[in-house]
Write an enzyme that holds these catalytic residues in place. Structure first.
Site, PDB file in Angstrom:
ATOM      1  N   GLU A  28       0.807  -1.221   0.000  1.00 53.43           N
ATOM      2  CA  GLU A  28       0.000   0.000   0.000  1.00 53.43           C
ATOM      3  C   GLU A  28       0.844   1.276   0.000  1.00 53.43           C
ATOM      4  OE1 GLU A  28      -2.765  -0.551   3.231  1.00 53.43           O
ATOM      5  OE2 GLU A  28      -4.146  -1.605   1.926  1.00 53.43           O
ATOM      6  N   GLU A  74      -6.800  -7.837   0.240  1.00 56.01           N
ATOM      7  CA  GLU A  74      -7.233  -7.553   1.611  1.00 56.01           C
ATOM      8  C   GLU A  74      -8.736  -7.337   1.610  1.00 56.01           C
ATOM      9  OE1 GLU A  74      -5.348  -4.723   4.121  1.00 56.01           O
ATOM     10  OE2 GLU A  74      -3.330  -5.510   3.776  1.00 56.01           O
TER      11      GLU A  74
END
Length: 970
Positions: free
Chosen positions: A191, A252
């Protein structure tokens, strides 16, 4: 106050980023791995077979290695065929240059265990992780590298990344699938704010790519992640994107959240629906983050957590099974049973008018392997549908077809079971399909009293077997009407050529207690146990170890049914334990050991780390949440003094010549002293380091302990308060009036989370030489008595503004114009006046850690129940573990009632920080850390609160009982 990029809107990244740029690119692997793992726009191919990837997020670092197999097996039983892990850098290189890959840190052993259980692994190797883990996974020592800029191509940063990867990636590489291992995908970085879709436009990502390839990564890999969110399918009807070479995968898929403990049927229903959306709208897989959260043992929690990282997950912190566990099993087994359709499908509108109730949404996935038609009751009430229309005939052939509120029901069409049998239509809920030798077992389920149908196309001679009267044969068409009985299977079967088709119809509760087994030479479907822990054959007998919650809502079955190629076997269950312990008694009085010895004036601190100005926690290599600081000072006069800590945060307890004189935060350490020489000792602690979400830059931030210039102020430090805030205006024109301003407390968000600007105003008495600001968010212009005195661009940076020397007034007016670029904004809480008379404290010594319990020789009386010493103390006692009935598995917790802040050890193992942030009563003791007989319990309480109320109690809802099932005639 907040730190703009650190506040959390999503698990490891800002939710806006995750939604707007959620589909990272997946790079195909090297030719050597391609026949073992390959990806394309339609899905995953593993070992030459289209495979739906059902991945379970868990962290081996949050589980003792003795329990790795237990947790992995529970996830495998839940239908997961893959696990996803982080390889936290500070878990493997806590001390610079010292790498740990053994015991709880043995990544190679973990990956081999995943392979042994016939599962796959997604390895997320960092170097940044997030994950609500201490410092986002960075080692503490990395913050002390001068000028280094993290998550960039900065030469210093990549040097240390490369050194870590040189140790880590060969372990990952040798466990890749084409090397005989479990690893099928690798994630580099995590990320990163500039990598969502622009990975190789950045030299940093190119370097990570080159390093990974150099060190042998040959399976497909990606960078930041894909489709993160609580509902990653969102409202899209078709997730397939032909313009992208990557499969649709959520790396995720957030289940509940890290601030939750436990989950119930409501969460199960919500996430069941969201998972069906992924499966039925073109998704090729998902990774549930977290499927099992685990525990932040030791000092590994970040500043949002304590010990428990339960996450409200399907598999609880102690390994207990929640309602969502069984829902995820329904999702997973269905997706894997029909992966040949799902992993190569396209959207179709062929069956849009199939439902008898047009309010239902219809979604179809079609491929050469068949069709899945999903009926969607996107309503808070049961559907009113009574049938589906197939070839102008209504089904179910008896009763009604009723969908629960918000239920998605997938129907299967034209799915081939073998050479002679095809499922033409399955108008029922299907748990899964398993082939055992020449027998294919379909497990269908439904509510008691409801009906379903399965229509088959068959070739050759058909011989009906079990419940033949419920079949209807018309030429090569075979229709079966299903019913679902209470508490026992209804079994139907027929032969077609050399194939046997068996249909096991179950009520919904019994479907949840059904397990698909392929291990130890046993290929079977087993129905009955709430959890099947182990299964094996010995001397012609089948043996099963099963589990039942102590106080479950579903009573254990009297029988267990096993379906394999040999037929059906009914087993009688062994006796279930009936007595469950609630508490372990303490077997000795508490011993209190004084942890304040380093505060004494004559204490020998010559071996401690010395510096002119104090160094932040971790400077000596200690990784705990504690540090002692000592300094000597000649005070010129008697009176009130205040320690002014300019840089650092946490809690502090101050001692003067061995006596406690103050406690509080960095701006509240005031004490009275006599004139003369004194020793000041400060005990510093914190509740975890920030995880640095989406942060790119220097790591010397979120400073813990004491650092920078420390002033000793004679008297109390005037803190600037009573602020007024007036929205709008510009930096060049002071407001004419604050008549319409609102009261403002520094540290609060003045802009309601939005971009904006405004003026802040207060005043203090004259005499100060400067005004200190800990931070403004984002940019500021400061005026003193109407004169422009200073500017600051960028949040998170302490700065001072000098007060003009020629002021002739009795008070100082401070006006601050702040421009907030995004999100929360305003003034940090720590704004104070600085004076020339302040003395700089120099000549510091520091040592990290609370101390070693065994090293203390001075004991103090244990405070009575409900009392406190106000100073840090170790407490020690013992407890006894014996007399627990066989098969009874209590999940023990140490309660922290009456304590303040601290850590607890059992038999030398650090259970983590208390008090818990989550609503759970006590710290979890992994059963592998307990021993028969006497056990040692140590509590370190920062304020010396009495441990008299501490207990070791069984968590009733998480505990379980094991029982044996065997059959000599198997």
């Amino acid at each position: 106050m907040w730190r703009k990029l650190f506040f959390v809107a999503a698990i490891c990244g800002l939710s806006g980023i995750a939604r707007a740029q959620s589909n990272d690119h997946m790079f195909t692997g090297a030719p050597a791995a391609k026949s073992f793992i390959d990806v394309d726009a339609h899905g995953f191919t593993i070992n030459g077979k289209r495979t739906f990837l059902v991945s379970a997020g868990l962290e081996y670092a949050r589980i003792p290695h003795e329990l790795w197999k237990d947790r992995l097996l529970r996830l495998k039983r839940d239908g997961f065929n893959c696990v996803e892990i982080y390889t936290f850098w500070n878990f493997h290189e806590a001390q610079e240059g010292q790498f740990s890959f053994s015991g709880d840190h043995d990544l190679d052993a973990f990956l081999k265990l995943v392979k042994q259980l016939d599962m796959y692994c997604i390895a997320r190797v960092g170097p940044y992780y997030c994950a609500e883990w201490d410092f986002g996974g960075y080692p503490h020592w990395l913050r002390f590298k001068p000028g280094m800029v993290a998550r960039t191509a900065d030469t210093t940063f990549v040097k240390y990344v490369d050194r870590f990867f040189d140790k880590l990636l060969p372990i990952v590489a040798k466990n890749q699938i084409h090397k005989g291992g479990a690893v099928i995908l690798v994630q580099l970085e995590n990320e990163h704010p500039s990598s969502w879709g622009s990975y190789l436009a950045n030299d940093y990502f190119k370097h990570l790519q080159q390093t990974a390839l150099r060190l042998g990564v040959e399976v497909p890999y990606f960078f930041s992640g894909m489709h993160h969110g609580h509902d990653p399918a969102e409202d899209k009807k078709d997730l397939f994107d032909p313009k992208r070479p990557s499969p649709w995968f959520s790396s995720e898929y957030w289940s509940v959240w890290f601030d939750k403990y436990g989950s119930g049927q409501a969460e199960s229903d919500v996430f069941g629906r969201r998972t069906w959306k992924i499966i039925t709208r073109g998704g090729n897989g998902y990774n549930v983050y977290m499927a099992h959260g685990g525990t932040n043992f030791g000092y590994t929690n970040d500043d949002e957590d304590a010990a428990s990282y339960d996450y409200g997950a399907a598999l609880g912190q102690t390994g207990d099974l929640r309602p969502m566990y069984y829902q995820f099993k329904r999702n997973a087994l269905f997706a894997r049973s029909f992966e040949s359709i799902l992993e190569n499908s396209h959207a179709s509108h062929q069956f849009d008018d199939i439902a008898g109730e047009q309010e239902l949404g219809i979604t179809t996935r079609s491929s050469d392997a068949g069709d899945i038609i999903s009926l969607d009751n996107n309503n808070a009430e049961e559907s009113r549908v009574t049938y589906v229309n197939i070839n102008d005939k209504a089904y179910p052939s008896a009763g009604k077809l009723v969908l629960d509120p918000m239920e998605i029901l997938p129907l299967v069409h034209q799915f081939r079971l073998g050479n002679n049998v095809t499922v033409d239509w399955a108008i029922t809920r299907i748990l899964g399909v398993q082939k055992t030798g020449h027998t294919t077992t379909i497990v269908a389920y439904g509510k008691l009293g409801s009906y379903g149908d399965i229509l088959f196309q068959v070739k050759g001679k058909v011989t009906l077997q079990n419940n033949a009267a419920d079949f209807h044969v018309t030429g090569q068409q075979l229709a079966l009407q299903l019913t679902y009985a209470a508490g026992k299977p209804n079994v139907y079967s027929f032969h077609a050529g050399d194939e046997t088709i068996r249909i096991v119809a179950l009520d919904t509760q019994l479907a949840d207690r059904t397990w698909f087994i392929n291990e130890n030479g046993i290929n079977a479907v087993v129905t009955g146990p709430a959890y099947l822990a182990d299964i094996w054959k010995a001397n012609g007998q089948l043996h099963i170890t099963a589990e039942q919650p102590w106080y479950g809502t579903v009573a254990p079955s009297a029988h267990t049914w096993v379906y394999d190629d040999g037929g059906e076997t009914t087993l009688n269950n062994g006796p279930l334990p009936t007595q469950f312990p609630n508490q372990l008694p303490l077997t000795a009085d508490w011993i209190a050991h004084d942890a304040t010895i380093p505060a004494a004036a004559g204490f020998n601190d010559k071996t401690w780390l010395a510096s002119e100005t104090p160094l932040q926690m971790g400077a000596d290599g200690d990784t705990s949440a504690y540090a002692w600081y000592r300094v000597r000072k000649q005070l010129p006069a008697a009176g009130l003094y205040t320690v002014d800590i300019s840089k650092g945060n946490g809690r502090y307890i101050a001692f003067l010549d061995g006596e406690k004189v103050a406690e509080g935060n960095a701006s509240a350490l005031s004490f009275t002293a006599k004139k003369g020489a004194h020793t000041l000792a400060i005990f510093a602690t914190h509740d975890g380091r920030d995880k640095l979400v989406s942060y790119v830059g220097k790591l010397d931030l979120d400073v813990k302990g004491i650092a920078g210039t420390v002033l000793l102020h004679y008297g109390a430090i005037p803190m600037l308060s009573q602020w007024k805030f007036l929205a709008g205006g510009d930096s060049a024109q002071l407001p004419a009036s604050y008549l319409h301003a609102v009261n403002y407390r520094a540290g609060k968000d003045a802009f309601d989370g939005h971009k904006g600007n405004g003026w802040f105003h207060t005043s203090i008495a004259a005499g100060a030489d400067a005004i200190f600001f800990n931070s403004v968010d984002d940019n500021a212009v400061v005026y003193i008595n109407g004169r422009k005195a200073g500017t600051q661009n960028g949040w998170g940076v302490p700065f001072s503004v000098a007060v003009p020397k020629d002021l002739k007034t009795d008070s100082i007016a401070i006006d601050v114009f702040v421009r907030n670029d995004d999100g929360r904004g305003g003034l940090d809480a720590k704004i104070k006046a600085v004076y020339k008379a302040d003395q700089v404290l120099t000549g510091w010594r520091m040592r990290g850690g609370p101390g070693t319990f065994e090293a203390f020789t001075r004991t103090v009386p244990t405070p009575p129940k409900g009392s406190t010493t106000g100073t840090p103390i170790f407490y020690k006692t013992t407890f006894k573990l014996d007399g627990i009935p066989a098969g009874v598995h209590p999940m023990w917790r140490v309660t922290f009632k009456g304590l303040s802040h601290g850590f607890i050890w059992v038999n030398g193992h650090n259970l983590g920080r208390y008090p818990e942030v989550l609503p759970v009563d006590g710290l979890y003791i992994p059963e592998c850390w307990l021993r028969e007989g006497q056990n040692e319990l140590v509590v370190f309480d920062e304020y010396g609160n009495s441990p008299a109320a501490v207990q070791i109690k069984a968590e009733q809802q998480a505990s379980r009982a094991a029982y044996d099932i065997s059959e000599a005639t198997y």
